[in-house]
Design a protein around this motif. Sequence first.
Motif, PDB file in Angstrom:
ATOM      1  N   ARG A  15      46.088  35.892  53.708  1.00  0.00           N
ATOM      2  CA  ARG A  15      44.712  35.784  53.251  1.00  0.00           C
ATOM      3  C   ARG A  15      44.300  37.045  52.498  1.00  0.00           C
ATOM      4  NH1 ARG A  15      42.045  31.155  52.577  1.00  0.00           N
ATOM      5  NH2 ARG A  15      39.790  31.347  52.818  1.00  0.00           N
ATOM      6  N   THR A  16      44.650  38.198  53.045  1.00  0.00           N
ATOM      7  CA  THR A  16      44.319  39.468  52.386  1.00  0.00           C
ATOM      8  C   THR A  16      45.004  39.572  51.023  1.00  0.00           C
ATOM      9  OG1 THR A  16      44.036  40.596  54.514  1.00  0.00           O
ATOM     10  CG2 THR A  16      44.445  41.978  52.594  1.00  0.00           C
ATOM     11  N   ALA A  17      46.261  39.154  50.957  1.00  0.00           N
ATOM     12  CA  ALA A  17      46.989  39.195  49.686  1.00  0.00           C
ATOM     13  C   ALA A  17      46.334  38.287  48.659  1.00  0.00           C
ATOM     14  CB  ALA A  17      48.446  38.786  49.905  1.00  0.00           C
ATOM     15  N   ASN A  18      45.884  37.111  49.085  1.00  0.00           N
ATOM     16  CA  ASN A  18      45.222  36.187  48.168  1.00  0.00           C
ATOM     17  C   ASN A  18      43.870  36.729  47.701  1.00  0.00           C
ATOM     18  OD1 ASN A  18      47.326  34.381  48.254  1.00  0.00           O
ATOM     19  ND2 ASN A  18      46.413  33.113  49.874  1.00  0.00           N
ATOM     20  N   GLN A  19      43.157  37.394  48.614  1.00  0.00           N
ATOM     21  CA  GLN A  19      41.893  38.016  48.218  1.00  0.00           C
ATOM     22  C   GLN A  19      42.129  39.073  47.144  1.00  0.00           C
ATOM     23  OE1 GLN A  19      40.654  39.418  52.020  1.00  0.00           O
ATOM     24  NE2 GLN A  19      39.622  37.523  52.608  1.00  0.00           N
ATOM     25  N   ARG A  20      43.184  39.854  47.316  1.00  0.00           N
ATOM     26  CA  ARG A  20      43.496  40.884  46.317  1.00  0.00           C
ATOM     27  C   ARG A  20      43.874  40.252  44.980  1.00  0.00           C
ATOM     28  NH1 ARG A  20      45.656  44.310  50.745  1.00  0.00           N
ATOM     29  NH2 ARG A  20      44.297  46.144  50.795  1.00  0.00           N
ATOM     30  N   ARG A  21      44.576  39.130  45.010  1.00  0.00           N
ATOM     31  CA  ARG A  21      44.948  38.455  43.754  1.00  0.00           C
ATOM     32  C   ARG A  21      43.700  38.030  42.982  1.00  0.00           C
ATOM     33  NH1 ARG A  21      49.343  34.074  45.676  1.00  0.00           N
ATOM     34  NH2 ARG A  21      49.349  33.485  43.462  1.00  0.00           N
ATOM     35  N   VAL A  22      42.736  37.488  43.695  1.00  0.00           N
ATOM     36  CA  VAL A  22      41.495  37.066  43.043  1.00  0.00           C
ATOM     37  C   VAL A  22      40.743  38.273  42.488  1.00  0.00           C
ATOM     38  CG1 VAL A  22      39.204  36.072  43.468  1.00  0.00           C
ATOM     39  CG2 VAL A  22      41.264  34.936  44.355  1.00  0.00           C
ATOM     40  N   LEU A  23      40.643  39.341  43.281  1.00  0.00           N
ATOM     41  CA  LEU A  23      39.930  40.537  42.839  1.00  0.00           C
ATOM     42  C   LEU A  23      40.625  41.193  41.645  1.00  0.00           C
ATOM     43  CD1 LEU A  23      38.977  42.066  46.294  1.00  0.00           C
ATOM     44  CD2 LEU A  23      37.390  41.161  44.580  1.00  0.00           C
ATOM     45  N   ASP A  24      41.958  41.188  41.651  1.00  0.00           N
ATOM     46  CA  ASP A  24      42.706  41.766  40.528  1.00  0.00           C
ATOM     47  C   ASP A  24      42.387  41.041  39.232  1.00  0.00           C
ATOM     48  OD1 ASP A  24      43.879  43.653  42.135  1.00  0.00           O
ATOM     49  OD2 ASP A  24      45.795  42.589  42.349  1.00  0.00           O
ATOM     50  N   VAL A  25      42.283  39.720  39.280  1.00  0.00           N
ATOM     51  CA  VAL A  25      41.955  38.943  38.085  1.00  0.00           C
ATOM     52  C   VAL A  25      40.549  39.283  37.598  1.00  0.00           C
ATOM     53  CG1 VAL A  25      41.564  36.624  37.174  1.00  0.00           C
ATOM     54  CG2 VAL A  25      43.531  37.064  38.657  1.00  0.00           C
ATOM     55  N   LEU A  26      39.613  39.383  38.514  1.00  0.00           N
ATOM     56  CA  LEU A  26      38.239  39.698  38.136  1.00  0.00           C
ATOM     57  C   LEU A  26      38.134  41.094  37.527  1.00  0.00           C
ATOM     58  CD1 LEU A  26      36.323  38.218  41.206  1.00  0.00           C
ATOM     59  CD2 LEU A  26      36.425  37.279  38.892  1.00  0.00           C
ATOM     60  N   GLN A  27      38.878  42.050  38.072  1.00  0.00           N
ATOM     61  CA  GLN A  27      38.869  43.389  37.506  1.00  0.00           C
ATOM     62  C   GLN A  27      39.462  43.411  36.107  1.00  0.00           C
ATOM     63  OE1 GLN A  27      40.507  45.565  41.190  1.00  0.00           O
ATOM     64  NE2 GLN A  27      39.436  47.160  40.065  1.00  0.00           N
ATOM     65  N   ALA A  28      40.555  42.693  35.916  1.00  0.00           N
ATOM     66  CA  ALA A  28      41.278  42.758  34.648  1.00  0.00           C
ATOM     67  C   ALA A  28      40.552  42.053  33.518  1.00  0.00           C
ATOM     68  CB  ALA A  28      42.666  42.148  34.813  1.00  0.00           C
ATOM     69  N   GLN A  29      39.654  41.128  33.816  1.00  0.00           N
ATOM     70  CA  GLN A  29      39.089  40.295  32.759  1.00  0.00           C
ATOM     71  C   GLN A  29      37.770  40.804  32.193  1.00  0.00           C
ATOM     72  OE1 GLN A  29      36.129  38.063  33.072  1.00  0.00           O
ATOM     73  NE2 GLN A  29      35.627  39.262  34.893  1.00  0.00           N
TER      74      GLN A  29
END
Length: 394
Positions: A15-29
């Motif tokens: 769950r934590t890894a998936n949360q980071r994946r979502v946050l990484d996309v939001l940061q990068a865009q």
Amino acid sequence: MSTVDPAPGSTASLRTANQRRVLDVLQAQGADLDHPDEPQITQADLARTTGLAPATVSSIVRELAAAGLVTTVPGSGRRGTTVQLAPGAGVVAGVDFGHSHVSVAVGDLTGQLLGEQHRPLDPAHGHDEGLTCAAEMLGALLAGLGLEAGAVRSTGLGLPAPMIDDVVRSSAILPGWVGVNARQVAEERFAGPVHIENDANLGALAEHRLGSARGHATSVYLKLSSGVGSGIIIDGHLFHGASGTAGEVGHLTVDEQGPVCRCGSRGCLETYASTGSVLELMATQMPGATLDEVIDEARRGNVSALRSLEDAGLHLGWGLGSLVNLFNPALIVVGGDLARAGDLLLESARVGLRRHALDAVAATPVVASSLGRRASLVGAVLLAAERTDLLPAD
């Protein structure tokens, strides 16, 4: 959310890894200097980008919103609910030291600049004096944005000097920093995480992400100011070398019988293609002139001023020949103070490159920085944003 990362392989860890994946996309865009309010990303976009199931993304977004990290806006028509980082999630800071200046910026967690300040500094300033000035500037910026110091998640800091393990090595450009562990003293002053980089590397990062090198996996950024340095992007990542000092192109030997360089060698590129070298050539014709005055005279047709910039460009091209032969970048971006001369410098650099590069790479484009003087500062903010872990401690 737990106070520590869950055990590897557990449901909570996934769950934590998936949360980071979502946050990484939001940061990068979100870091687009020309269109700061675009693009907007929907939950469906997040599912496609991360490869997660739409239901999983929806659940994660609810959790992150409850933690104050993201906000959602219901969509209309074909656009679904859009997701963005929450303003209250915090900000990052960027600090760029030069030979005689310091620049400070505050950015959001995508790297988008929210405000910036620039001040002159004594070239002989000590590191403590420089950091005190930067901290005062950062405080003023935060106050202007209605933010407390605690809102800063991390800081990116750029220095025009070679560094190994965050310790500044011999540098005539910043003599007051030599031997200093820059990260350690900066973290003490800013009371938070600080990420240190060479200023040319930060310029390369900014140009790769937002500037003239955007869309190219391999590029070189050259900063021509009091010194000459470069940042190298290979396959989308900064290349640091074994000990972190890659990119010291200013100390390529152009003429072994040439002038003595500050590094102790002779005929380094820096002695022919820096602001100091141009001003030295013009010292008799225009005593006490600034670089901008020399450039203005060149644009008016002053033959001596034109020749000084052309000579600098030709020598620069010789150095670029070595770079393109070694790294085969898609393009070379030229920034720093001397780049303000534009094609008065770059046309002769292209000639020098063609003379000294292999045929296969002799046509490598040489272009001006689109971020100009702000390149290293923008890169410092981007560095801080991408190094910030947005998941809260609790």
